[in-house]
Design an enzyme around this catalytic site. Structure first.
Site, PDB file in Angstrom:
ATOM      1  CB  SER A 145      66.478  30.542 -35.951  1.00  0.00           C
ATOM      2  OG  SER A 145      66.459  29.438 -35.238  1.00  0.00           O
ATOM      3  CE1 TYR A 159      66.139  33.114 -31.432  1.00  0.00           C
ATOM      4  CE2 TYR A 159      65.199  31.005 -32.191  1.00  0.00           C
ATOM      5  CZ  TYR A 159      66.461  32.099 -32.004  1.00  0.00           C
ATOM      6  OH  TYR A 159      67.696  31.871 -32.413  1.00  0.00           O
TER       7      TYR A 159
HETATM    8  P1  NAP Z   1      74.901  33.830 -28.070  1.00  0.00           P
HETATM    9  O1  NAP Z   1      76.172  32.965 -27.858  1.00  0.00           O
HETATM   10  O2  NAP Z   1      73.782  33.758 -27.076  1.00  0.00           O
HETATM   11  O3  NAP Z   1      75.512  35.080 -28.209  1.00  0.00           O
HETATM   12  C1  NAP Z   1      74.807  36.395 -28.543  1.00  0.00           C
HETATM   13  C2  NAP Z   1      75.688  37.525 -28.766  1.00  0.00           C
HETATM   14  O4  NAP Z   1      74.596  38.406 -29.417  1.00  0.00           O
HETATM   15  C3  NAP Z   1      76.381  38.158 -27.988  1.00  0.00           C
HETATM   16  O5  NAP Z   1      77.633  38.495 -28.292  1.00  0.00           O
HETATM   17  C4  NAP Z   1      75.633  39.203 -27.217  1.00  0.00           C
HETATM   18  O6  NAP Z   1      76.348  40.103 -26.537  1.00  0.00           O
HETATM   19  C5  NAP Z   1      74.904  39.569 -28.493  1.00  0.00           C
HETATM   20  N1  NAP Z   1      73.969  40.497 -28.289  1.00  0.00           N
HETATM   21  C6  NAP Z   1      72.598  40.080 -27.735  1.00  0.00           C
HETATM   22  N2  NAP Z   1      71.741  41.002 -27.669  1.00  0.00           N
HETATM   23  C7  NAP Z   1      72.261  42.004 -28.242  1.00  0.00           C
HETATM   24  C8  NAP Z   1      71.898  43.521 -28.708  1.00  0.00           C
HETATM   25  N3  NAP Z   1      70.655  43.854 -28.268  1.00  0.00           N
HETATM   26  N4  NAP Z   1      72.846  44.405 -29.049  1.00  0.00           N
HETATM   27  C9  NAP Z   1      73.932  43.864 -29.495  1.00  0.00           C
HETATM   28  N5  NAP Z   1      74.417  42.637 -29.002  1.00  0.00           N
HETATM   29  C10 NAP Z   1      73.535  41.871 -28.500  1.00  0.00           C
HETATM   30  O7  NAP Z   1      74.167  33.350 -29.267  1.00  0.00           O
HETATM   31  P2  NAP Z   1      74.565  32.469 -30.494  1.00  0.00           P
HETATM   32  O8  NAP Z   1      73.801  31.023 -30.257  1.00  0.00           O
HETATM   33  O9  NAP Z   1      75.924  32.443 -31.130  1.00  0.00           O
HETATM   34  O10 NAP Z   1      73.667  32.875 -31.621  1.00  0.00           O
HETATM   35  C11 NAP Z   1      73.962  33.906 -32.796  1.00  0.00           C
HETATM   36  C12 NAP Z   1      72.492  34.250 -33.546  1.00  0.00           C
HETATM   37  O11 NAP Z   1      72.426  32.911 -34.189  1.00  0.00           O
HETATM   38  C13 NAP Z   1      71.493  34.648 -32.785  1.00  0.00           C
HETATM   39  O12 NAP Z   1      70.722  35.502 -33.887  1.00  0.00           O
HETATM   40  C14 NAP Z   1      70.733  33.502 -32.792  1.00  0.00           C
HETATM   41  O13 NAP Z   1      69.169  33.922 -32.819  1.00  0.00           O
HETATM   42  C15 NAP Z   1      71.068  32.579 -34.076  1.00  0.00           C
HETATM   43  N6  NAP Z   1      70.987  31.045 -33.818  1.00  0.00           N
HETATM   44  C16 NAP Z   1      71.494  30.380 -32.818  1.00  0.00           C
HETATM   45  C17 NAP Z   1      71.188  28.918 -32.713  1.00  0.00           C
HETATM   46  C18 NAP Z   1      71.966  28.065 -31.607  1.00  0.00           C
HETATM   47  O14 NAP Z   1      71.554  26.950 -31.919  1.00  0.00           O
HETATM   48  N7  NAP Z   1      72.737  28.546 -30.993  1.00  0.00           N
HETATM   49  C19 NAP Z   1      70.242  28.554 -33.632  1.00  0.00           C
HETATM   50  C20 NAP Z   1      69.596  29.196 -34.415  1.00  0.00           C
HETATM   51  C21 NAP Z   1      69.919  30.596 -34.714  1.00  0.00           C
HETATM   52  P3  NAP Z   1      76.576  40.393 -24.877  1.00  0.00           P
HETATM   53  O15 NAP Z   1      76.971  38.914 -24.513  1.00  0.00           O
HETATM   54  O16 NAP Z   1      77.532  41.373 -24.562  1.00  0.00           O
HETATM   55  O17 NAP Z   1      75.087  40.396 -24.547  1.00  0.00           O
END
Ligand code: NAP
Length: 250
Positions: A145, A159
């Site tokens: 991130s 985080y």
């Molecule tokens: P999201 O929409 O919240 O989706 C998270 C996904 O991770 C869901 O499929 C969830 O499954 C799964 N998950 C969470 N904890 C888990 C675990 N312990 N074991 C297996 N699966 C798990 O997240 P996103 O925004 O797409 O983010 C994806 C990645 O990008 C993350 O690593 C996040 O830190 C990173 N990121 C995101 C942003 C942003 O702005 N969105 C920015 C920087 C980095 P369930 O729904 O079944 O729980």
């Protein structure tokens, strides 16, 4: 079994993970969509992939639990063949608060998924990919991130620190397995329109911050997926231990 590459996308049921699963499926990978709780969402991604002609399975596993991660990789071995591409995308954040208000249980919950879970998936992938263990090589992309660089003060420093650990894991593991046919790279998204921000207590966070981003907008999951696909592919064959920032210039 056939010779198509096999990709696992942790947290592939929504957001960046779902966009990545769909892109990799379109590009000819066989896909494992891992999820933690939301079976219906994971099945919807798998059904979309199958409708495009891709092979795909959904596997529930909490990557923070070692027994779940072992089971996840065993199912992939059995149903798709040895993994050749790993996208360590699963990650969590918790409601915004200052460090002085954080309980140990909260900090550990963040670290167990974002750091321990990512380590465990890397470990299982390396066992299967490394030429040292008889594997044919592979490619790993960690999803860190922009927070690892920015620090997320007043929002979620826990985080941000967990993503700092993912950056260091990327660099160290890349060097450790570089001579064993495995490349390890990292994307650092920021301000992407997904449901994750609701988990932080501010569903409209990206819109609030849009004006402070040099490109003047949030990003899409598909824009992150494109970078992940490139790093996994042979087009990135001379990149390892490297980082692509996808945060609109922040
Ligand atoms: P999201 O929409 O919240 O989706 C998270 C996904 O991770 C869901 O499929 C969830 O499954 C799964 N998950 C969470 N904890 C888990 C675990 N312990 N074991 C297996 N699966 C798990 O997240 P996103 O925004 O797409 O983010 C994806 C990645 O990008 C993350 O690593 C996040 O830190 C990173 N990121 C995101 C942003 C942003 O702005 N969105 C920015 C920087 C980095 P369930 O729904 O079944 O729980």
């Amino acid at each position: 079994m056939n010779n198509k590459p096999v990709a696992i996308i942790t947290g592939g049921s929504r957001g960046i993970g779902a966009a990545t699963a769909k892109l990799l499926g379109e590009k000819g990978y066989r896909i494992c969509v891992n999820y933690r709780r939301d079976e219906a969402a994971a099945n919807a991604v798998v059904n979309d992939l199958k409708a495009c002609g891709a092979s795909a399975i959904a596997v529930q596993a909490n990557i923070a639990k070692e027994e779940d991660t072992l089971r996840l990789f065993e199912i992939i071995d059995r149903d798709l063949g040895p993994v050749t591409a790993l996208v360590n995308n699963a990650g969590i954040l918790l409601p915004q608060m200052r460090v002085e208000d954080m309980a140990a249980s909260r900090i550990n919950e963040i670290l167990e998924t974002n750091v321990t879970g990512t380590f465990l998936c890397c470990r299982e992938a390396v066992k299967r990919m490394s030429t040292k263990h008889g594997g044919c090589g592979g490619s790993i992309v960690n999803v860190s991130s922009a927070a690892s660089r920015i620090g997320a003060a007043g929002e979620y420093v826990d985080y941000a620190a967990s993503k700092g650990a993912v950056d260091t894991l990327t660099r160290g593991l890349a060097l450790e397995v570089a001579a064993e046919g495995i490349r390890v790279n990292c994307v650092r998204p920021g301000f992407i329109y997904t449901r994750m921000h609701a988990d932080g207590g501010e569903p409209d966070r990206v819109a609030r911050l849009a004006d402070s981003i040099p490109l003047k907008r949030g990003g899409t999951p598909e824009e992150v997926a494109n970078a992940i696909f490139w790093l996994l592919s042979d087009d990135a064959s001379y990149s390892t231990g490297s980082f692509i920032d996808l945060a609109g210039g922040r």
